[in-house]
Design a protein around this motif. Structure first.
Motif, mmCIF file in Angstrom:
data_model
loop_
_atom_site.group_PDB
_atom_site.id
_atom_site.type_symbol
_atom_site.label_atom_id
_atom_site.label_comp_id
_atom_site.label_asym_id
_atom_site.label_seq_id
_atom_site.Cartn_x
_atom_site.Cartn_y
_atom_site.Cartn_z
ATOM 1 N N ALA A 1 56.461 -50.418 58.875
ATOM 2 C CA ALA A 1 55.214 -49.720 58.685
ATOM 3 C C ALA A 1 54.035 -50.673 59.264
ATOM 4 O O ALA A 1 54.115 -51.839 58.976
ATOM 5 C CB ALA A 1 54.941 -49.286 57.364
ATOM 6 N N GLU A 2 53.187 -50.170 59.705
ATOM 7 C CA GLU A 2 51.983 -50.718 60.210
ATOM 8 C C GLU A 2 51.049 -51.385 59.306
ATOM 9 O O GLU A 2 50.988 -50.786 58.187
ATOM 10 C CB GLU A 2 51.095 -49.898 61.067
ATOM 11 N N ILE A 3 50.595 -52.441 59.196
ATOM 12 C CA ILE A 3 49.485 -53.182 58.268
ATOM 13 C C ILE A 3 48.322 -52.702 58.398
ATOM 14 O O ILE A 3 47.671 -52.473 59.533
ATOM 15 C CB ILE A 3 49.632 -54.627 58.197
ATOM 16 N N VAL A 4 47.545 -52.348 57.571
ATOM 17 C CA VAL A 4 46.190 -51.931 57.612
ATOM 18 C C VAL A 4 45.227 -52.860 57.279
ATOM 19 O O VAL A 4 45.290 -53.282 55.940
ATOM 20 C CB VAL A 4 46.187 -50.419 56.947
ATOM 21 N N GLY B 1 46.461 -37.412 59.886
ATOM 22 C CA GLY B 1 45.599 -38.552 60.545
ATOM 23 C C GLY B 1 45.400 -39.829 59.257
ATOM 24 O O GLY B 1 44.801 -40.496 59.717
ATOM 25 N N ALA B 2 46.167 -39.679 58.202
ATOM 26 C CA ALA B 2 45.934 -40.687 57.300
ATOM 27 C C ALA B 2 46.384 -41.894 57.852
ATOM 28 O O ALA B 2 47.414 -42.335 58.521
ATOM 29 C CB ALA B 2 46.863 -40.243 56.096
ATOM 30 N N ASP B 3 45.580 -43.136 57.485
ATOM 31 C CA ASP B 3 46.042 -44.482 57.605
ATOM 32 C C ASP B 3 46.827 -44.761 56.464
ATOM 33 O O ASP B 3 47.880 -45.752 56.776
ATOM 34 C CB ASP B 3 44.775 -45.400 57.711
ATOM 35 N N ASP C 1 55.482 -44.005 59.135
ATOM 36 C CA ASP C 1 54.781 -45.388 59.841
ATOM 37 C C ASP C 1 53.686 -45.922 59.640
ATOM 38 O O ASP C 1 52.760 -46.300 60.428
ATOM 39 C CB ASP C 1 54.940 -44.830 61.268
ATOM 40 N N CYS C 2 53.385 -45.906 58.555
ATOM 41 C CA CYS C 2 52.198 -46.517 57.938
ATOM 42 C C CYS C 2 52.378 -46.873 56.260
ATOM 43 O O CYS C 2 53.300 -46.452 55.785
ATOM 44 C CB CYS C 2 50.856 -45.656 57.930
ATOM 45 N N PRO C 3 51.240 -47.862 55.853
ATOM 46 C CA PRO C 3 51.649 -48.140 54.356
ATOM 47 C C PRO C 3 51.347 -46.921 53.813
ATOM 48 O O PRO C 3 50.674 -45.939 53.903
ATOM 49 C CB PRO C 3 50.477 -49.219 54.000
ATOM 50 N N ILE C 4 52.306 -46.757 52.618
ATOM 51 C CA ILE C 4 52.049 -45.542 51.729
ATOM 52 C C ILE C 4 51.773 -46.025 50.336
ATOM 53 O O ILE C 4 51.823 -47.353 49.941
ATOM 54 C CB ILE C 4 53.392 -44.867 51.513
#
Length: 253
Positions: A2-5, A166-168, A197-200
């Motif tokens: 997952a991508e880091i925010v 669209g949630a980050d 594919d993003c932090p949860i």
């Protein structure tokens, strides 16, 4: 992976779950006192739960509170959240009031993250996401189920739905009726870590679910919510206890 925010100096989705503590004062004086307290205990994120604020629909008063909070917390990322009564919050407002409040907070330039409820009107959710991202505000899209723990498939569906909107950072909190419900949430988190594919952010609420607030680094939840002076949700763990256990788990992995 997952991508880091990255929000200011905080990297969400990397290393230990980031600790977020909520401001829940009813008045500006109470909010300032809480903010000063948090500024001295080293948290990763500060959430302002605006639904606790008596003057939450007075935009000038919201501006004053945001300005005071930002001055106190400095570079700590600020999450702006109005939790509606349907999802465990203190008040309910119309969708028009919700959108107006959120857009006003985005324009203020004081906030870094915004929590939008997944099951608000879809068109309005899409509009708020677009507006937030156009102003460099990170979007959390959340769902809170105080009645039950849905099936694993439904939990994953809601996380994916938030991502598609669209949630980050998609977030879900559920209420366990049994220990098996807690295991179900943890299993869904583990699968969600690789399928979204993003932090949860996930949690099982109440005392039974407290393990989910501690084990994020192992199972894949990237933010955990702790209690400073008072808890903003059932099952939140006192801040110093939370820090200690997170570090024990981190150094054991």
């Amino acid at each position: 992976m997952a991508e880091i925010v990255k929000v200011r100096d905080v990297k969400i989705g990397e290393g230990l779950p980031k600790i977020c503590v909520s401001l829940i004062g009813k008045t500006l004086t109470e909010i300032k006192e809480e903010a000063f307290y948090l500024n001295n205990v080293n948290v990763d994120l500060v959430e302002w739960r605006v639904d606790f604020f008596d003057q939450c629909l007075n935009l000038d008063d919201v501006d004053s509170a945001l300005k005071e909070i930002r001055e106190v917390i400095g570079n700590t990322p600020l999450l702006f959240t109005f939790r509606t009564a349907n999802e465990g919050g203190e008040k309910d407002i119309t969708i028009d009031e919700y959108v107006t409040l959120y857009k006003h907070a985005i324009r203020s330039n004081y906030i870094d993250l915004l929590d939008i409820e997944l099951f608000q009107e879809k068109n309005e959710v899409v509009e708020m996401v677009k507006y937030a991202k156009g102003n460099q505000v990170v979007v959390i899209i959340s769902n809170h189920d105080f009645a039950k723990t849905p099936t694993k498939e439904e939990i994953l569906h809601r996380l994916k739905m938030a991502e598609q909107l669209g949630a980050d950072i998609p977030k879900i909190a559920v209420m366990p009726k049994s220990e098996k419900d807690v295991l179900l949430l943890l299993e869904a988190t583990l699968e969600g870590r690789s399928s979204v594919d993003c932090p949860i952010v996930t949690m099982s609420m109440g005392g039974k679910g407290s393990i989910s607030r501690l084990s994020g680094e192992l199972f894949g939840s990237s933010i955990t919510f702790g209690a400073a002076k008072s808890a903003s949700a059932p099952g939140q763990i006192p801040l110093e206890d939370l820090k200690q256990v997170l570090h024990v788990i981190h150094h054991s992995l």
